[in-house]
Structures are given as C-alpha cells and as structure tokens.
Design a protein around this motif. Structure first.
Motif, PDB file in Angstrom:
ATOM      1  N   LYS A   4       5.924  38.320  44.521  1.00 27.07           N
ATOM      2  CA  LYS A   4       6.604  37.638  45.700  1.00 27.07           C
ATOM      3  C   LYS A   4       6.725  36.117  45.164  1.00 27.07           C
ATOM      4  CE  LYS A   4       5.069  40.133  49.545  1.00 27.07           C
ATOM      5  NZ  LYS A   4       4.357  39.895  51.041  1.00 27.07           N
ATOM      6  N   GLU A  40      11.872  33.651  56.817  1.00 28.47           N
ATOM      7  CA  GLU A  40      10.674  33.998  57.588  1.00 28.47           C
ATOM      8  C   GLU A  40       9.529  34.661  57.027  1.00 28.47           C
ATOM      9  OE1 GLU A  40       8.080  32.705  60.496  1.00 28.47           O
ATOM     10  OE2 GLU A  40      10.107  32.289  60.350  1.00 28.47           O
ATOM     11  N   ARG A  41       9.794  35.640  56.318  1.00 29.97           N
ATOM     12  CA  ARG A  41       8.931  36.561  55.712  1.00 29.97           C
ATOM     13  C   ARG A  41       8.089  35.728  54.444  1.00 29.97           C
ATOM     14  NH1 ARG A  41      11.105  40.690  51.866  1.00 29.97           N
ATOM     15  NH2 ARG A  41      12.986  39.430  52.380  1.00 29.97           N
ATOM     16  N   ASP A  42       8.968  34.813  53.687  1.00 26.14           N
ATOM     17  CA  ASP A  42       8.425  34.043  52.608  1.00 26.14           C
ATOM     18  C   ASP A  42       7.427  32.867  53.204  1.00 26.14           C
ATOM     19  OD1 ASP A  42       9.293  35.396  50.758  1.00 26.14           O
ATOM     20  OD2 ASP A  42      11.249  34.221  50.325  1.00 26.14           O
ATOM     21  N   GLU A  58       5.878  32.954  56.099  1.00 22.38           N
ATOM     22  CA  GLU A  58       4.445  33.757  56.508  1.00 22.38           C
ATOM     23  C   GLU A  58       3.644  33.836  55.233  1.00 22.38           C
ATOM     24  OE1 GLU A  58       5.095  37.250  58.857  1.00 22.38           O
ATOM     25  OE2 GLU A  58       6.500  36.187  60.317  1.00 22.38           O
TER      26      GLU A  58
END
Length: 173
Positions: A105, A122-124, A126
C-alpha cells in the motif's frame, strides 16, 4: 577476512591495537588476527565487540550477508522514491510478493505521490491514520510511518509523533 574487518572497525574508532584489546585479548595475538595469521574464536570476538559496544549484527553487516529480505526491499523502495524512480517502484509493486501488505500500500501511495496525485482517497487516509493505533513500534512499522510522513498535515504530524512518543515511553515503564 574477519581480521581485515576488525582492523577496519578499529581504525574507524581511531583505536590503537592496545586500546582495542585492553583487558580482553593479548595485543600480539590480535595483531596476528588482523593480519590473517591467526583465527579469533567466536567467544573472543563477541567479547571484543561487546566491550566496545559494537553490535554483532552491525559487525556482520560489514560482510554484506546479513540484511534480511525485508531490509533489502525497504532499501530498494526508499532509494527509488528518493530518486523519483517511478518505473522501479511500479516494477516492485507489480512483481514483488510483499510479506506485509501494508508495504505494498505504501509503494502504491508513493507511486501516486511521484505521479502528482497528492490527495488521498478515504481508504488511503484511513490507512495513513492506522499507524496511530500501532502498539509494536519495531523497525518495520517505523519504516512504514517514515514513508507516510509527507502525507500528513503538520498538525497531524504533531499528533503522530506525540502518540509514538507516549506509546514508547509507556511500553518502557
């Protein structure tokens, strides 16, 4: 080979042979070790290194054979990122079997950064904040945090550093 490396270490410390061996080994024996005329046993080598506060792992790194696969991969990623080498990062991202998916990631995020994508989805976001929940601040986790630092706002960096500091202090107590 060990003798030559001991000599390099001794010279880097700016020690004479007497200073290097005091209270541990006979200086003349040590001289023969440095000149590859005698072999030093493991116990004496460890005593010598320990006395001078040299980690055995650090001493052995001088031979170039003790880096773990993860350290090698971390160094390749760091070097590619610092050199803004997107091609190498992309190759690593596609062709490397990452033992720690978080590292993959980070590589994807670094590629995006080098390609001018500065906004985190948003995923990154978090993921980048997930480091605040870490309890195990080993070298791998610190490496991950280091490579995420430029994604944080200054106020968030302050919180991150304070969190790490407090967790490390709490763990030592």
């Amino acid at each position: 080979m060990i003798g030559a490396h001991l000599k390099e270490v001794r010279k880097s410390l700016h020690f004479s042979q007497e200073q290097m061996t005091e209270g541990i080994l006979d200086r003349s024996f040590y001289s023969r070790v440095e000149n590859d005329c005698s072999e030093i046993n493991v116990n004496d080598l460890v005593k010598l290194l320990h006395y001078h506060r040299i980690l055995v792992v650090d001493f052995l790194r001088g031979f170039g054979t003790t880096s773990t696969d993860i350290e090698i991969l971390q160094n390749r990623i760091t070097t590619a990122y610092l050199n803004e080498d997107v091609v190498t990062l992309q190759d690593l991202y596609i062709n490397t079997k990452f033992a720690d998916v978080r590292m993959k990631k980070v590589v994807r995020i670094l590629i995006n950064r080098l390609n001018g994508v500065n906004n985190l989805d948003e995923r990154d976001r978090e993921f980048s904040y997930s480091f605040l929940n870490e309890d195990n601040w080993n070298s791998e986790n610190l490496w991950l945090v280091l490579h995420m630092l430029d994604l944080y706002e200054l106020s968030d960096l302050k919180i991150l550093v304070e969190t790490i500091f407090h967790k490390v202090i709490r763990k030592k107590k």
